[in-house]
Enzyme design. Structure first.
Site, short mmCIF file in Angstrom:
data_model
loop_
_atom_site.label_atom_id
_atom_site.label_comp_id
_atom_site.label_asym_id
_atom_site.label_seq_id
_atom_site.Cartn_x
_atom_site.Cartn_y
_atom_site.Cartn_z
N GLU A 63 -10.81 0.71 -4.48
CA GLU A 63 -10.39 1.18 -3.21
C GLU A 63 -8.89 1.83 -3.73
O GLU A 63 -8.56 1.96 -4.74
CB GLU A 63 -10.18 -0.09 -2.25
N ASP A 90 0.78 -1.22 -0.09
CA ASP A 90 0.09 -0.04 0.04
C ASP A 90 0.71 1.20 0.04
O ASP A 90 0.56 2.22 0.64
CB ASP A 90 -1.01 -0.13 1.23
#
Length: 495
Positions: free
Chosen positions: A240, A18
């Site tokens: 997302e 991430d």
């Protein structure tokens, strides 16, 4: 041999997915979640940071733990894990860390607020500040607070966030969404709230906060359509991983699509509306690159999250790959990208040499796990689980990191190496395997060497001659034989 950078570019025992890269001063800082090696769920570790000089991306320095999960008030509850964060420099010169807490397997990660921590320096340490809130002090919980990405847009602090799960768009969208959300039981939103929400509770959103970095200044709103049919996003809807970058006067919204393995981008002249789908930047299975279909993925695919950044004049995309046959042990990787004069970003292939500034030298030893392609021809797409099926994967045992469960038909791909001529290729391996590892310059191309494999109980170097021309080449290693082997090291020796 000079220091080189390969993917994954951090130490091979480190698992930071991430990733959000940011340049502050003369260094680039890498912020991200923190997985456990061989972890049992997402984001099990506290946040740590690595940084590198902007002029030398081979030289990453460990900055240590910058923020602990137990610093957040939610920690004593079931929400003990910190998910994908981002950092921005405020107008006061301080650095602000935005994140959301979650529980095991992602449960509880969709109904809490966006938390904020602050530090005087990019590498911390950070201290808990509060959560994004309305002027009356109530937490901002509009839509779904998840995966915040933040930008200081010429003094305006904009937070992008949200998620959107796949479901059929029916004529009565609100009723259908209410039913789906109730079935999911993960957003903790009542039916009345869902029906009263303008448009949808899901989708990518933006909220503007005051200079205190906490208080809502402009109410949150959707930035791209939550109905995707008939729009440019129909084939690659938002899922997302919101991240915003500004390139000149153009806004680039980076996100993970429903396909889950790709980072996509959309562009607009505005920060909060009129975004148009641009394309896929990178897939962690090279799906879509040169027309590759999902069934032909070159790795186990799964979640991806990252962003783009310009470092010392060159643009890069940062993303992550999967290991240990799960979504729970992910490692940071990066590739050079090009933003063309028309603003488009062509999809790039994943390589072993991303930040190196060129190919790796075909000399000395490398960890075998820098293979950018690992496939048996039918690799799975990851999900919120650990697979028990047997297929080749990056894994570890004690201090050994290696590619395990290599069986007949497995291909390991390395891109790219610079050769000065004929070499001996050595593989440090173990296992019950008997057969041959064939070496090719291209997938299904000309064979340029082979290694006869025999069983080895302990790690053992087994070698073969490479008949390869001077220049830059990929290497594809294909195992043909019986039994199972693990490969720990790939080694180039003079012939």
């Amino acid at each position: 041999m000079k220091r080189q950078a390969y993917n994954p570019f951090l130490p091979i025992h480190e698992y930071i997915p991430d990733t959000e890269p940011h340049v502050f001063g003369d260094r680039v800082y890498l912020y991200g979640s923190h997985d456990k090696e061989g972890g049992e769920t997402f984001c099990m570790r506290d946040y740590v940071v690595y940084s590198a000089p902007v002029e030398d991306l081979t030289n990453w320095r460990y900055e240590g733990t910058i923020y602990r999960a137990d610093q957040d008030p939610a920690y004593p509850t079931d929400r003990k894990y910190m998910y994908a964060p981002d950092v921005v420099q405020g107008n006061d010169g301080k650095y602000y860390l935005y994140y959301c807490m979650s529980g095991r397997d992602g449960k509880g990660g969709y109904f809490g607020p966006i938390s904020v921590a602050v530090s005087d320096t990019p590498a911390g340490k950070y201290r808990y500040l509060g959560y994004v809130r309305y002027p009356d002090g109530s937490p901002m919980l509009d839509y779904v607070c998840f995966d915040p990405g933040v930008i200081n847009d010429n003094g305006v602090i904009r937070i992008y966030y949200g998620t959107q799960f796949p479901y059929e768009e029916e004529p009565d969208f609100a009723e259908n969404e209410a039913h789906i959300v109730e079935e999911m039981d993960m957003f903790h939103k009542c039916r009345e709230e869902i029906l009263m929400t303008t448009g949808s509770v899901m989708g990518p959103c933006m909220v503007v906060v005051e200079d205190d970095m906490l208080t809502v200044k402009e109410a949150p709103k959707h930035i791209i359509p939550y109905h995707t049919k008939g729009t440019s996003f129909e084939e690659h809807p938002f899922f997302e991983a919101s991240s915003m970058r500004k390139v000149g006067e153009k806004y680039y919204f980076i996100y993970s699509s429903w396909k889950n393995h790709e980072l996509c981008y959309a562009t607009s002249d505005y920060p909060d509306r009129n975004f148009t789908f641009g394309g896929t930047i990178v897939s962690n299975g090279d799906v879509g690159y040169q027309g590759r279909e999902e069934k032909d993925r070159l790795n186990m695919t799964g979640t991806t999250h990252g962003s783009i950044i310009q470092i010392n004049g060159q643009w890069y995309v940062f993303y992550h790959r999967l290991t240990h046959k799960s979504d729970y042990s992910r490692q940071a990787c990066a590739e050079k990208i090009t933003i063309l004069s028309d603003g488009t970003i062509p999809q790039v292939e994943i390589t072993s040499c991303g930040l190196n500034g060129g190919p790796l030298m075909a000399d000395g030893k490398y960890p075998a796990v820098i293979a950018c392609n690992i496939t048996n021809g039918h690799m799975p797409h990851g999900s919120n689980r650990i697979y028990t099926d047997s297929f080749p994967n990056v894994t570890h045992c004690g201090e050994d990191r290696f590619i395990g469960e290599i069986q007949n038909g497995t291909m390991l791909g390395y891109k790219y190496f610079a050769f000065s001529g004929k070499k001996i290729l050595g593989l440090e391996l173990r296992g019950t395997g008997t057969g041959t590892i064939h070496v090719y310059e291209q997938i299904n191309g000309k064979e340029v060497g082979s290694i006869i494999i025999s069983p080895a109980e302990n790690w053992e170097m087994q070698k073969g001659v490479l008949e390869i021309t001077e220049g830059v080449h990929p290497l594809y290693l294909v195992y043909e034989g019986d039994g199972v082997i693990d490969v720990k090291t790939i080694c180039f020796l003079e012939s």
